[in-house]
Design a protein around this motif. Structure first.
Motif, PDB file in Angstrom:
ATOM      1  N   UNK A 275      29.857 -38.254  39.462  1.00 25.50           N
ATOM      2  CA  UNK A 275      30.085 -39.661  39.734  1.00 25.50           C
ATOM      3  C   UNK A 275      28.789 -40.365  40.093  1.00 25.50           C
ATOM      4  N   UNK A 276      27.872 -39.668  40.770  1.00 24.11           N
ATOM      5  CA  UNK A 276      26.667 -40.303  41.274  1.00 24.11           C
ATOM      6  C   UNK A 276      25.549 -40.413  40.243  1.00 24.11           C
ATOM      7  N   UNK A 277      25.797 -40.025  38.999  1.00 22.94           N
ATOM      8  CA  UNK A 277      24.784 -40.197  37.961  1.00 22.94           C
ATOM      9  C   UNK A 277      25.217 -41.350  37.062  1.00 22.94           C
ATOM     10  N   UNK A 278      24.386 -42.380  36.962  1.00 26.72           N
ATOM     11  CA  UNK A 278      24.726 -43.551  36.173  1.00 26.72           C
ATOM     12  C   UNK A 278      23.900 -43.596  34.898  1.00 26.72           C
ATOM     13  N   UNK A 279      24.567 -43.821  33.780  1.00 28.37           N
ATOM     14  CA  UNK A 279      23.891 -43.890  32.491  1.00 28.37           C
ATOM     15  C   UNK A 279      24.060 -45.240  31.813  1.00 28.37           C
ATOM     16  N   UNK A 280      24.580 -46.223  32.520  1.00 24.54           N
ATOM     17  CA  UNK A 280      24.926 -47.476  31.868  1.00 24.54           C
ATOM     18  C   UNK A 280      24.239 -48.648  32.560  1.00 24.54           C
ATOM     19  N   UNK A 281      23.795 -49.613  31.760  1.00 21.71           N
ATOM     20  CA  UNK A 281      23.191 -50.801  32.333  1.00 21.71           C
ATOM     21  C   UNK A 281      23.342 -51.973  31.364  1.00 21.71           C
ATOM     22  N   UNK A 282      23.196 -53.182  31.883  1.00 28.37           N
ATOM     23  CA  UNK A 282      23.274 -54.397  31.080  1.00 28.37           C
ATOM     24  C   UNK A 282      21.907 -55.068  31.103  1.00 28.37           C
ATOM     25  N   UNK A 283      21.390 -55.402  29.919  1.00 29.84           N
ATOM     26  CA  UNK A 283      20.103 -56.074  29.801  1.00 29.84           C
ATOM     27  C   UNK A 283      20.330 -57.520  29.364  1.00 29.84           C
TER      28      UNK A 283
ATOM     29  N   UNK B 208      21.706 -52.384  36.477  1.00 27.91           N
ATOM     30  CA  UNK B 208      22.120 -50.990  36.321  1.00 27.91           C
ATOM     31  C   UNK B 208      23.368 -50.710  37.147  1.00 27.91           C
ATOM     32  N   UNK B 209      24.267 -49.956  36.558  1.00 29.35           N
ATOM     33  CA  UNK B 209      25.446 -49.518  37.292  1.00 29.35           C
ATOM     34  C   UNK B 209      25.049 -48.447  38.299  1.00 29.35           C
ATOM     35  N   UNK B 210      25.685 -48.463  39.455  1.00 23.64           N
ATOM     36  CA  UNK B 210      25.406 -47.422  40.437  1.00 23.64           C
ATOM     37  C   UNK B 210      26.084 -46.122  40.034  1.00 23.64           C
ATOM     38  N   UNK B 211      27.265 -46.236  39.473  1.00 23.46           N
ATOM     39  CA  UNK B 211      28.029 -45.077  38.992  1.00 23.46           C
ATOM     40  C   UNK B 211      28.517 -45.357  37.571  1.00 23.46           C
ATOM     41  N   UNK B 212      28.754 -44.302  36.806  1.00 28.44           N
ATOM     42  CA  UNK B 212      29.391 -44.476  35.514  1.00 28.44           C
ATOM     43  C   UNK B 212      30.803 -45.016  35.717  1.00 28.44           C
TER      44      UNK B 212
ATOM     45  N   UNK C 269      35.719 -60.968  17.122  1.00 27.35           N
ATOM     46  CA  UNK C 269      34.714 -60.093  17.736  1.00 27.35           C
ATOM     47  C   UNK C 269      35.379 -59.059  18.641  1.00 27.35           C
ATOM     48  N   UNK C 270      34.742 -57.903  18.752  1.00 28.40           N
ATOM     49  CA  UNK C 270      35.211 -56.863  19.671  1.00 28.40           C
ATOM     50  C   UNK C 270      34.960 -57.308  21.112  1.00 28.40           C
ATOM     51  N   UNK C 271      35.931 -57.120  21.967  1.00 27.51           N
ATOM     52  CA  UNK C 271      35.767 -57.369  23.396  1.00 27.51           C
ATOM     53  C   UNK C 271      35.805 -56.035  24.130  1.00 27.51           C
ATOM     54  N   UNK C 272      34.826 -55.811  24.983  1.00 26.90           N
ATOM     55  CA  UNK C 272      34.733 -54.572  25.743  1.00 26.90           C
ATOM     56  C   UNK C 272      34.830 -54.877  27.233  1.00 26.90           C
ATOM     57  N   UNK C 273      35.665 -54.126  27.936  1.00 26.18           N
ATOM     58  CA  UNK C 273      35.873 -54.358  29.372  1.00 26.18           C
ATOM     59  C   UNK C 273      35.567 -53.086  30.152  1.00 26.18           C
ATOM     60  N   UNK C 274      34.934 -53.256  31.302  1.00 28.86           N
ATOM     61  CA  UNK C 274      34.658 -52.127  32.181  1.00 28.86           C
ATOM     62  C   UNK C 274      34.613 -52.610  33.627  1.00 28.86           C
ATOM     63  N   UNK C 275      34.860 -51.685  34.532  1.00 24.56           N
ATOM     64  CA  UNK C 275      34.824 -51.973  35.959  1.00 24.56           C
ATOM     65  C   UNK C 275      33.777 -51.089  36.610  1.00 24.56           C
ATOM     66  N   UNK C 276      32.875 -51.702  37.367  1.00 19.07           N
ATOM     67  CA  UNK C 276      31.774 -50.981  37.997  1.00 19.07           C
ATOM     68  C   UNK C 276      31.919 -51.021  39.516  1.00 19.07           C
ATOM     69  N   UNK C 277      31.663 -49.891  40.137  1.00 15.91           N
ATOM     70  CA  UNK C 277      31.718 -49.783  41.598  1.00 15.91           C
ATOM     71  C   UNK C 277      30.305 -49.780  42.165  1.00 15.91           C
ATOM     72  N   UNK C 278      30.108 -50.580  43.221  1.00 21.97           N
ATOM     73  CA  UNK C 278      28.846 -50.586  43.950  1.00 21.97           C
ATOM     74  C   UNK C 278      29.164 -50.310  45.419  1.00 21.97           C
ATOM     75  N   UNK C 279      28.668 -49.177  45.899  1.00 17.85           N
ATOM     76  CA  UNK C 279      28.997 -48.708  47.253  1.00 17.85           C
ATOM     77  C   UNK C 279      27.711 -48.531  48.055  1.00 17.85           C
ATOM     78  N   UNK C 280      27.445 -49.464  48.956  1.00 19.21           N
ATOM     79  CA  UNK C 280      26.249 -49.413  49.786  1.00 19.21           C
ATOM     80  C   UNK C 280      26.598 -49.116  51.250  1.00 19.21           C
ATOM     81  N   UNK C 281      27.752 -48.501  51.459  1.00 20.64           N
ATOM     82  CA  UNK C 281      28.212 -48.243  52.822  1.00 20.64           C
ATOM     83  C   UNK C 281      27.254 -47.327  53.580  1.00 20.64           C
ATOM     84  N   UNK C 282      26.832 -46.229  52.941  1.00 22.51           N
ATOM     85  CA  UNK C 282      25.960 -45.269  53.622  1.00 22.51           C
ATOM     86  C   UNK C 282      24.628 -45.902  54.013  1.00 22.51           C
ATOM     87  N   UNK C 283      24.120 -46.802  53.160  1.00 26.38           N
ATOM     88  CA  UNK C 283      22.849 -47.469  53.451  1.00 26.38           C
ATOM     89  C   UNK C 283      23.030 -48.688  54.350  1.00 26.38           C
ATOM     90  N   UNK C 284      24.307 -49.069  54.593  1.00 27.42           N
ATOM     91  CA  UNK C 284      24.625 -50.281  55.358  1.00 27.42           C
ATOM     92  C   UNK C 284      23.903 -51.486  54.733  1.00 27.42           C
TER      93      UNK C 284
END
Length: 233
Positions: free
Chosen positions: A15-23, A35-39, A72-87
């Motif tokens: 879960x903690x390795x992210x391979x996806x990003x939006x430019x 960049x996504x924090x998680x896939x 056109x093709x529409x693509x949907x995704x949901x990304x989680x960003x969790x900064x709790x540990x870093x506060x």
């Protein structure tokens, strides 16, 4: 018990390795990456086909259909960003995503974007998906003791596009206006700047202009690319 612990650890590492990003491809933030924090746990995409009722079969329950155009093709995704540990405040990355829906004054419309999945054609429809943000929404799901949001989910839908313009009237967008082609911005005179290889590929004669300028349009390091488009026009 030990087996469950091992399984959970393996899941956590995946879960903690992210391979996806939006430019961002054009506008005042061209070249910026989010960049996504998680896939994402899942990615969905859909494509509609345009049909209209033909003249034959009028007045029946099943009229003849006439093909109008593909959608056109529409693509949907949901990304989680969790900064709790870093506060850490998560509002900054949420704002970056929401800004992709906002009109950029430089190009008179929201920017074109590219969804990239590193080293894999995971979607089966091309390694890099180019288009525009059709919709974006965010939800804060955890807050610090003082009320700062530290966890959020961002849902994004991207609509595939090879050409992007705007309907704000004639003139393209002024002196630095959009030429009508994805990522191709016309500047003063006959000079055009291209933010990606997709922009060159979708613009007539752009590859010829690149060759005339002694530039290889297939190399990512050459972008953003400025070309004199006068020759051949």
């Amino acid at each position: 018990m030990g087996s469950n612990t091992s399984s959970n650890n393996n899941e956590s590492k995946a879960v903690n390795s992210s391979n996806i990003y939006i430019r961002v491809l054009d506008g005042s933030s061209a070249g910026k990456t989010l960049a996504a924090q998680y896939n994402p746990q899942e990615i969905s995409f859909s494509k509609s086909v345009g049909w209209s009722n033909g003249n034959e079969g009028a007045g029946t329950d099943c009229p003849a259909l006439m093909f109008t155009a593909g959608q056109a093709i529409s693509m949907s995704l949901e990304l989680l960003f969790d900064y709790y540990e870093e506060n850490k405040d998560v509002r900054g990355i949420v704002k970056d995503f929401m800004n992709l829906c906002m009109v950029d004054s430089k190009i008179k419309r929201p920017p074109a974007v590219q969804l990239c999945w590193v080293d894999s054609n995971v979607l089966g429809i091309g390694k890099n998906f180019v288009g525009v943000i059709e919709s974006a929404s965010a939800k804060y799901t955890m807050f610090s003791a003082v009320g700062i949001p530290v966890r959020a989910t961002v849902s994004v839908t991207i609509k595939q596009a090879e050409e992007v313009g705007y309907s704000g009237g004639e003139g393209g967008g002024g002196e630095d206006g959009k030429s009508g082609m994805l990522g191709a911005t016309k500047h003063s005179g006959e000079t055009y700047s291209y933010s990606s290889g997709a922009a060159v590929a979708s613009t007539p004669q752009a590859a010829e202009y690149a060759v005339d300028s002694g530039v290889d349009p297939t190399k990512p390091e050459n972008y953003p690319l400025s070309l004199n488009g006068k020759k051949g026009k």
